[in-house]
Design a protein around this motif. Structure first.
Motif, PDB file in Angstrom:
ATOM      1  N   ALA A 156      32.225  64.449 125.021  1.00 30.17           N
ATOM      2  CA  ALA A 156      31.290  65.485 124.547  1.00 30.17           C
ATOM      3  C   ALA A 156      31.742  66.017 123.183  1.00 30.17           C
ATOM      4  N   ASP A 157      33.041  66.213 123.030  1.00 26.72           N
ATOM      5  CA  ASP A 157      33.579  66.642 121.732  1.00 26.72           C
ATOM      6  C   ASP A 157      33.290  65.598 120.653  1.00 26.72           C
ATOM      7  N   HIS A 158      33.418  64.336 121.008  1.00 24.14           N
ATOM      8  CA  HIS A 158      33.155  63.261 120.038  1.00 24.14           C
ATOM      9  C   HIS A 158      31.699  63.281 119.583  1.00 24.14           C
ATOM     10  N   ARG A 159      30.792  63.499 120.514  1.00 19.94           N
ATOM     11  CA  ARG A 159      29.366  63.577 120.131  1.00 19.94           C
ATOM     12  C   ARG A 159      29.155  64.724 119.144  1.00 19.94           C
ATOM     13  N   HIS A 160      29.806  65.832 119.382  1.00 21.81           N
ATOM     14  CA  HIS A 160      29.728  66.988 118.487  1.00 21.81           C
ATOM     15  C   HIS A 160      30.258  66.595 117.102  1.00 21.81           C
ATOM     16  N   ALA A 161      31.426  65.951 117.056  1.00 15.09           N
ATOM     17  CA  ALA A 161      32.048  65.585 115.779  1.00 15.09           C
ATOM     18  C   ALA A 161      31.191  64.582 115.008  1.00 15.09           C
ATOM     19  N   ILE A 162      30.699  63.570 115.687  1.00 11.01           N
ATOM     20  CA  ILE A 162      29.865  62.554 115.025  1.00 11.01           C
ATOM     21  C   ILE A 162      28.578  63.180 114.512  1.00 11.01           C
ATOM     22  N   GLY A 163      28.000  64.078 115.281  1.00 10.19           N
ATOM     23  CA  GLY A 163      26.755  64.728 114.872  1.00 10.19           C
ATOM     24  C   GLY A 163      26.929  65.679 113.702  1.00 10.19           C
ATOM     25  N   ASP A 164      28.067  66.366 113.648  1.00  4.89           N
ATOM     26  CA  ASP A 164      28.264  67.412 112.640  1.00  4.89           C
ATOM     27  C   ASP A 164      29.036  66.978 111.397  1.00  4.89           C
ATOM     28  N   SER A 165      29.868  65.954 111.503  1.00  3.13           N
ATOM     29  CA  SER A 165      30.744  65.620 110.368  1.00  3.13           C
ATOM     30  C   SER A 165      29.996  65.223 109.095  1.00  3.13           C
ATOM     31  N   PRO A 166      28.870  64.502 109.151  1.00  5.17           N
ATOM     32  CA  PRO A 166      28.170  64.210 107.886  1.00  5.17           C
ATOM     33  C   PRO A 166      27.668  65.480 107.188  1.00  5.17           C
ATOM     34  N   ALA A 167      27.163  66.429 107.952  1.00  6.99           N
ATOM     35  CA  ALA A 167      26.675  67.681 107.360  1.00  6.99           C
ATOM     36  C   ALA A 167      27.833  68.492 106.781  1.00  6.99           C
ATOM     37  N   ILE A 168      28.964  68.498 107.454  1.00  8.42           N
ATOM     38  CA  ILE A 168      30.134  69.223 106.950  1.00  8.42           C
ATOM     39  C   ILE A 168      30.636  68.560 105.668  1.00  8.42           C
ATOM     40  N   ALA A 169      30.677  67.239 105.661  1.00  6.55           N
ATOM     41  CA  ALA A 169      31.091  66.517 104.443  1.00  6.55           C
ATOM     42  C   ALA A 169      30.149  66.835 103.285  1.00  6.55           C
ATOM     43  N   ALA A 170      28.865  66.889 103.559  1.00  3.61           N
ATOM     44  CA  ALA A 170      27.885  67.206 102.508  1.00  3.61           C
ATOM     45  C   ALA A 170      28.097  68.624 101.969  1.00  3.61           C
ATOM     46  N   LEU A 171      28.380  69.577 102.853  1.00  4.23           N
ATOM     47  CA  LEU A 171      28.663  70.946 102.409  1.00  4.23           C
ATOM     48  C   LEU A 171      29.914  70.996 101.527  1.00  4.23           C
ATOM     49  N   ILE A 172      30.922  70.252 101.918  1.00  6.85           N
ATOM     50  CA  ILE A 172      32.179  70.223 101.163  1.00  6.85           C
ATOM     51  C   ILE A 172      31.939  69.668  99.755  1.00  6.85           C
ATOM     52  N   VAL A 173      31.237  68.549  99.678  1.00 12.63           N
ATOM     53  CA  VAL A 173      30.975  67.919  98.374  1.00 12.63           C
ATOM     54  C   VAL A 173      30.074  68.810  97.525  1.00 12.63           C
ATOM     55  N   ALA A 174      29.033  69.370  98.142  1.00  8.26           N
ATOM     56  CA  ALA A 174      28.115  70.243  97.395  1.00  8.26           C
ATOM     57  C   ALA A 174      28.843  71.469  96.868  1.00  8.26           C
ATOM     58  N   GLN A 175      29.728  72.027  97.672  1.00 11.53           N
ATOM     59  CA  GLN A 175      30.500  73.193  97.245  1.00 11.53           C
ATOM     60  C   GLN A 175      31.363  72.850  96.038  1.00 11.53           C
ATOM     61  N   ALA A 176      31.987  71.700  96.082  1.00 13.76           N
ATOM     62  CA  ALA A 176      32.850  71.295  94.965  1.00 13.76           C
ATOM     63  C   ALA A 176      32.026  71.099  93.689  1.00 13.76           C
ATOM     64  N   ASP A 177      30.820  70.571  93.828  1.00 18.97           N
ATOM     65  CA  ASP A 177      29.954  70.334  92.672  1.00 18.97           C
ATOM     66  C   ASP A 177      29.358  71.625  92.121  1.00 18.97           C
ATOM     67  N   ARG A 178      29.024  72.563  93.007  1.00 14.24           N
ATOM     68  CA  ARG A 178      28.357  73.814  92.599  1.00 14.24           C
ATOM     69  C   ARG A 178      29.297  74.822  91.981  1.00 14.24           C
ATOM     70  N   LYS A 179      30.506  74.849  92.499  1.00 13.75           N
ATOM     71  CA  LYS A 179      31.495  75.836  92.050  1.00 13.75           C
ATOM     72  C   LYS A 179      31.019  77.269  92.286  1.00 13.75           C
ATOM     73  N   LYS A 180      30.266  77.478  93.358  1.00 17.50           N
ATOM     74  CA  LYS A 180      29.875  78.834  93.709  1.00 17.50           C
ATOM     75  C   LYS A 180      30.170  79.055  95.189  1.00 17.50           C
ATOM     76  N   PRO A 181      30.220  80.280  95.619  1.00 16.43           N
ATOM     77  CA  PRO A 181      30.600  80.558  97.006  1.00 16.43           C
ATOM     78  C   PRO A 181      29.647  79.921  98.023  1.00 16.43           C
ATOM     79  N   LEU A 182      30.220  79.557  99.144  1.00 18.91           N
ATOM     80  CA  LEU A 182      29.428  79.056 100.263  1.00 18.91           C
ATOM     81  C   LEU A 182      28.615  80.199 100.859  1.00 18.91           C
ATOM     82  N   SER A 183      27.468  79.869 101.404  1.00 16.62           N
ATOM     83  CA  SER A 183      26.677  80.896 102.095  1.00 16.62           C
ATOM     84  C   SER A 183      27.369  81.266 103.405  1.00 16.62           C
TER      85      SER A 183
END
Length: 190
Positions: free
Chosen positions: A102-129
């Motif tokens: 069940a934890d793995h399903r959570h990780a697989i489902g959420d990790s692409p979105a988390i990676a996208a937030l991380i990359v977008a944050q680095a590109d934007r250089k502004k605070p996360l919401s």
């Protein structure tokens, strides 16, 4: 609070992952767990508004998008079935594996979105919401709980129960998943 954060970061960084020859696949899994802890620590830093350098951003993205799915496949396809086969019913490994899956399903489902937030944050250089921070914190918290179960119970039990043949089979499959079966498999056999 800052002291705890610094301690977490120093602990995670002291175990920088390096590619190993997979002599023992359980050691390789443990190294992946250390890398995941490092990612969680860096996520915490980002959420707290601290700077994270481009090298760490790239490492986090690579781990979440490329390495984590392979690691989870290592566990789902090899480790879990072997543990079900080798453990006694009274050890109730089936219940633990159900929870880990069940934890793995959570990780697989959420990790692409988390990676996208991380990359977008680095590109934007502004605070996360606030919403982004909550998603990232939840992901890191969930991952840490998962790692505690695997590191404290599953891996030590696997070291006690799995045979040399089990480990060789697991190792071969892990190498295949990483596109290294031919060259490293031949090295190991020779």
């Amino acid at each position: 609070m800052a002291r705890d954060r610094d301690r977490r970061l120093n602990t995670a960084r002291s175990a920088t992952h390096r590619l190993v020859t997979l002599e023992n696949p359980l050691d390789f899994m443990a190294e992946d767990h250390l890398r995941e802890r490092e990612v969680c620590t860096l996520i915490d830093r980002m959420v707290e508004g601290e700077p994270v350098d481009h090298e760490d951003i790239a490492m986090m993205r690579t781990f979440l998008i490329d390495d984590l799915p392979k690691h989870l496949a290592d566990e789902e396809s090899d480790l879990f079935p072997l543990m079900l086969e080798r453990c006694d019913p009274d050890e109730e490994i089936d219940k633990m594996i159900t929870r880990l899956q069940a934890d793995h399903r959570h990780a697989i489902g959420d990790s692409p979105a988390i990676a996208a937030l991380i990359v977008a944050q680095a590109d934007r250089k502004k605070p996360l919401s606030e919403t982004d921070c909550a998603k990232m914190s939840d992901f890191a918290t969930h991952a840490r709980r998962h790692l505690i179960l695997e590191n404290a119970i599953l891996l030590p039990l696997a070291r006690a129960r799995l045979t040399k043949a089990d480990l060789e089979k697991m190792r071969a499959h892990m190498l295949e998943r990483r596109g290294q079966a031919t060259e490293q498999g031949a090295e190991h056999a020779g």
